[in-house]
Design an enzyme around this catalytic site. Structure first.
Site, PDB file in Angstrom:
ATOM      1  N   GLY A   7       0.737  -1.284  -0.121  1.00 12.60           N
ATOM      2  CA  GLY A   7      -0.180   0.125  -0.033  1.00 12.60           C
ATOM      3  C   GLY A   7       0.835   1.127   0.092  1.00 12.60           C
ATOM      4  N   GLY A   9       0.648   4.199  -0.624  1.00 12.50           N
ATOM      5  CA  GLY A   9      -0.227   5.501  -0.968  1.00 12.50           C
ATOM      6  C   GLY A   9       0.311   6.492   0.338  1.00 12.50           C
ATOM      7  CB  VAL A  11      -0.637   5.544   5.407  1.00 16.10           C
ATOM      8  CG1 VAL A  11      -0.253   4.851   6.409  1.00 16.10           C
ATOM      9  CG2 VAL A  11      -1.549   6.376   6.146  1.00 16.10           C
ATOM     10  N   GLY A  12       1.452   4.501   3.527  1.00 17.37           N
ATOM     11  CA  GLY A  12       2.642   3.355   3.608  1.00 17.37           C
ATOM     12  C   GLY A  12       3.675   4.056   2.567  1.00 17.37           C
ATOM     13  CG  ASN A 102      -7.706   5.515  10.552  1.00 20.62           C
ATOM     14  OD1 ASN A 102      -6.893   5.559  11.615  1.00 20.62           O
ATOM     15  ND2 ASN A 102      -7.802   6.657   9.611  1.00 20.62           N
ATOM     16  CE  LYS A 185      -6.326   7.933  13.921  1.00 19.48           C
ATOM     17  NZ  LYS A 185      -5.170   7.650  12.544  1.00 19.48           N
ATOM     18  CD  GLU A 266     -10.376   3.181   5.095  1.00 21.93           C
ATOM     19  OE1 GLU A 266      -9.312   2.376   5.118  1.00 21.93           O
ATOM     20  OE2 GLU A 266      -9.870   4.241   5.919  1.00 21.93           O
TER      21      GLU A 266
HETATM   22  N1  LIG Z   1      -4.184   9.379   4.772  1.00 19.88           N
HETATM   23  C1  LIG Z   1      -4.074   9.858   5.992  1.00 19.88           C
HETATM   24  O1  LIG Z   1      -3.872  10.897   6.288  1.00 19.88           O
HETATM   25  C2  LIG Z   1      -4.324   8.595   6.830  1.00 19.88           C
HETATM   26  C3  LIG Z   1      -4.538   7.438   6.592  1.00 19.88           C
HETATM   27  N2  LIG Z   1      -5.119   6.278   7.579  1.00 19.88           N
HETATM   28  C4  LIG Z   1      -5.524   4.933   7.286  1.00 19.88           C
HETATM   29  O2  LIG Z   1      -4.619   4.447   6.567  1.00 19.88           O
HETATM   30  C5  LIG Z   1      -4.903   3.586   5.347  1.00 19.88           C
HETATM   31  C6  LIG Z   1      -4.429   3.721   4.177  1.00 19.88           C
HETATM   32  O3  LIG Z   1      -4.829   4.918   3.802  1.00 19.88           O
HETATM   33  P1  LIG Z   1      -4.139   5.972   2.592  1.00 19.88           P
HETATM   34  O4  LIG Z   1      -2.849   5.648   2.727  1.00 19.88           O
HETATM   35  O5  LIG Z   1      -4.776   7.388   2.790  1.00 19.88           O
HETATM   36  O6  LIG Z   1      -4.760   5.224   1.369  1.00 19.88           O
HETATM   37  P2  LIG Z   1      -4.145   5.525  -0.231  1.00 19.88           P
HETATM   38  O7  LIG Z   1      -5.371   5.356  -0.974  1.00 19.88           O
HETATM   39  O8  LIG Z   1      -3.306   6.720  -0.238  1.00 19.88           O
HETATM   40  O9  LIG Z   1      -3.242   4.325  -0.492  1.00 19.88           O
HETATM   41  C7  LIG Z   1      -3.555   2.920  -0.527  1.00 19.88           C
HETATM   42  C8  LIG Z   1      -2.604   2.398  -1.669  1.00 19.88           C
HETATM   43  O10 LIG Z   1      -2.637   1.057  -1.281  1.00 19.88           O
HETATM   44  C9  LIG Z   1      -2.458   0.428  -2.617  1.00 19.88           C
HETATM   45  N3  LIG Z   1      -3.094  -1.028  -2.696  1.00 19.88           N
HETATM   46  C10 LIG Z   1      -4.290  -1.385  -2.507  1.00 19.88           C
HETATM   47  N4  LIG Z   1      -4.389  -2.658  -2.838  1.00 19.88           N
HETATM   48  C11 LIG Z   1      -3.121  -3.094  -3.127  1.00 19.88           C
HETATM   49  C12 LIG Z   1      -2.677  -4.284  -3.540  1.00 19.88           C
HETATM   50  N5  LIG Z   1      -3.405  -5.400  -3.404  1.00 19.88           N
HETATM   51  N6  LIG Z   1      -1.140  -4.302  -4.005  1.00 19.88           N
HETATM   52  C13 LIG Z   1      -0.425  -3.294  -4.054  1.00 19.88           C
HETATM   53  N7  LIG Z   1      -0.931  -1.930  -3.407  1.00 19.88           N
HETATM   54  C14 LIG Z   1      -2.234  -1.988  -3.049  1.00 19.88           C
HETATM   55  C15 LIG Z   1      -3.216   1.523  -3.606  1.00 19.88           C
HETATM   56  O11 LIG Z   1      -2.565   1.372  -4.794  1.00 19.88           O
HETATM   57  P3  LIG Z   1      -3.438   1.334  -6.188  1.00 19.88           P
HETATM   58  O12 LIG Z   1      -3.130   2.719  -6.615  1.00 19.88           O
HETATM   59  O13 LIG Z   1      -2.698   0.247  -7.215  1.00 19.88           O
HETATM   60  O14 LIG Z   1      -5.065   1.090  -5.842  1.00 19.88           O
HETATM   61  C16 LIG Z   1      -3.097   2.701  -2.808  1.00 19.88           C
HETATM   62  O15 LIG Z   1      -1.554   3.279  -3.591  1.00 19.88           O
HETATM   63  C17 LIG Z   1      -6.418   3.747   5.834  1.00 19.88           C
HETATM   64  O16 LIG Z   1      -7.155   2.717   6.523  1.00 19.88           O
HETATM   65  C18 LIG Z   1      -6.663   4.997   6.265  1.00 19.88           C
HETATM   66  O17 LIG Z   1      -7.866   4.887   7.010  1.00 19.88           O
HETATM   67  C19 LIG Z   1      -4.673   6.647   8.917  1.00 19.88           C
HETATM   68  C20 LIG Z   1      -3.967   7.773   9.240  1.00 19.88           C
HETATM   69  C21 LIG Z   1      -3.849   8.852   8.333  1.00 19.88           C
HETATM   70  C1  LIG Z   2      -7.062  12.459  11.523  1.00 20.02           C
HETATM   71  C2  LIG Z   2      -6.007  11.882  10.962  1.00 20.02           C
HETATM   72  C3  LIG Z   2      -5.477  12.702  10.127  1.00 20.02           C
HETATM   73  C4  LIG Z   2      -4.794  11.631  12.253  1.00 20.02           C
HETATM   74  O1  LIG Z   2      -3.886  10.594  11.650  1.00 20.02           O
HETATM   75  C5  LIG Z   2      -6.436  10.442  10.276  1.00 20.02           C
HETATM   76  O2  LIG Z   2      -5.912   9.378  11.104  1.00 20.02           O
HETATM   77  C6  LIG Z   2      -7.155  10.382   9.062  1.00 20.02           C
HETATM   78  O3  LIG Z   2      -7.590  11.420   8.566  1.00 20.02           O
HETATM   79  O4  LIG Z   2      -7.206   9.295   8.325  1.00 20.02           O
END
Ligand SMILES: NC(=O)C1=CN([C@@H]2O[C@H](COP(=O)(O)OP(=O)(O)OC[C@H]3O[C@@H](n4cnc5c(N)ncnc54)[C@H](OP(=O)(O)O)[C@@H]3O)[C@@H](O)[C@H]2O)C=CC1
Ligand SMILES: CC(C)(CO)C(=O)C(=O)O
Length: 306
Positions: A7, A9, A11-12, A102, A185, A266
């Site tokens: 992932g 995106g 976060v990752g 989350n 959280k 989500e």
């Molecule tokens: N963004 C934020 O500020 C925060 C997010 N979170 C939580 O973190 C989690 C991730 O969120 P976020 O990073 O925003 O999501 P994003 O959509 O930005 O990133 C998710 C990534 O996962 C990839 N992915 C999905 N399935 C696969 C797979 N089978 N193999 C490889 N890659 C894959 C997607 O790639 P593809 O483009 O190929 O679909 C995408 O790049 C969520 O649960 C969110 O609630 C928690 C705190 C803060």
């Molecule tokens: C509130 C926040 C930005 C804190 O990390 C979060 O977890 C989210 O938006 O998914």
């Protein structure tokens, strides 16, 4: 220690990128479009802590079947089942899984797919999003990732991972109370993403004009979690109010940013699961129900792939 990030995106890409930046052995499991982006322009991060453009290693679900020591899972909840299938090619019985999603429901899914001993707890606080060009945009300074064992027999790999993360340009913390931290959280994000999507506003205006709604939703969630036996502190609601009150006026939730992009949310993993617990335990949650109805109506109006 070999680390796989599933992932890449908001976060990752951020936390994995900060580890790759200091030379740790990090590989990103990616699909075709992301692979092309990463190979042509690098892993790009724009951040108040300093921008980065990193040349990173990637693998795809059909590439060689190496085993990794740690797998960080940072997909959206609705992408988890497929991600687990893909990740399985790269794990063995010693691999530790650290999810950063989350919510809480995914822990059961992961324990079923791997084993109870392999699944650690994890969460993060970061305000980031991936733009249409694949660049990770961090819009406020907090970048805290917390992980830790969910049972007493913890793997030394978690400790090793903690040691090698210390120099990264991110706050990466090993917690012995990760389960409790995850529930707190979860309370925070289910409430905050709920009100920011309901009022379609960042937190500043909501604090000014709808603070009673914020308090009410946190209280409803606390009642549900308490009925479900979650390990909550007595002052959990006050803690969430304090966290929200310390945020900048412009702070948005990731669910709200997803909504602004017309992307899937989500809602069922976060608010929907809480409402299932509420029904099971006979707890009333009128505002959380309205929040979930709002998200359901949104999901019916937008043409993302369902
Ligand atoms: N963004 C934020 O500020 C925060 C997010 N979170 C939580 O973190 C989690 C991730 O969120 P976020 O990073 O925003 O999501 P994003 O959509 O930005 O990133 C998710 C990534 O996962 C990839 N992915 C999905 N399935 C696969 C797979 N089978 N193999 C490889 N890659 C894959 C997607 O790639 P593809 O483009 O190929 O679909 C995408 O790049 C969520 O649960 C969110 O609630 C928690 C705190 C803060
Ligand atoms: C509130 C926040 C930005 C804190 O990390 C979060 O977890 C989210 O938006 O998914």
């Amino acid at each position: 220690m070999k680390i796989l990030v599933a992932g890449t995106g908001a976060v990752g890409g951020y936390f994995g990128g900060r580890l790759a930046e200091i030379g740790r052995d990090v590989t990103f499991l990616v699909r075709e479009k992301r692979k092309e982006q990463l190979h042509s322009q690098g892993l790009q991060i724009s951040s108040p802590h300093g921008d980065a453009v990193l040349s990173v290693s990637t693998i795809s679900d059909n590439s060689s079947r190496d085993s990794f020591d740690i797998v960080i899972i940072s997909t959206k909840a609705y992408q988890l089942e497929k991600a687990i299938q893909d990740v399985k090619h790269f794990t063995d019985s010693e691999t530790m899984i650290i999810p950063l999603l989350n919510g809480i429901q995914h822990l059961d899914t992961l324990k079923e797919a791997f084993s109870e001993e392999q699944v650690a707890g994890g969460l993060c606080f970061i305000e980031s999003t991936m733009n249409s060009g694949g660049k990770i945009m961090q819009s406020s300074p907090v970048h805290r990732m917390v992980f830790g064992p969910l049972q007493a027999n913890w793997s030394n790999k978690l400790n090793e991972f903690y040691q090698l993360s210390k120099e990264a340009k991110a706050e990466i913390i090993l917690s012995e109370e990760i389960e409790e931290e995850m529930w707190h959280k979860y309370m925070f994000i289910a409430g905050m993403s709920g009100v920011t999507t309901l009022f379609r506003s960042p937190v500043g205006l909501i604090r000014t004009y709808a603070s009673t709604a914020v308090l009410q939703v946190f209280q409803e969630i606390a009642d549900i979690m308490a009925a479900a036996g979650a390990p909550l502190k007595n002052n959990a609601v006050e803690m969430q109010m304090n966290t929200l009150n310390q945020m900048s006026d412009k702070m948005k939730s990731s669910m709200q940013r997803d909504m602004e992009k017309g992307a899937q949310t989500e809602a069922s993993h976060l608010q929907g699961y809480l409402l299932k617990l509420a029904a099971k335990h006979g707890v009333r949650a009128p505002l959380l129900t309205t929040i979930h109805q709002n998200l359901t109506i949104y999901s019916q109006q937008y043409p993302y792939e369902k």
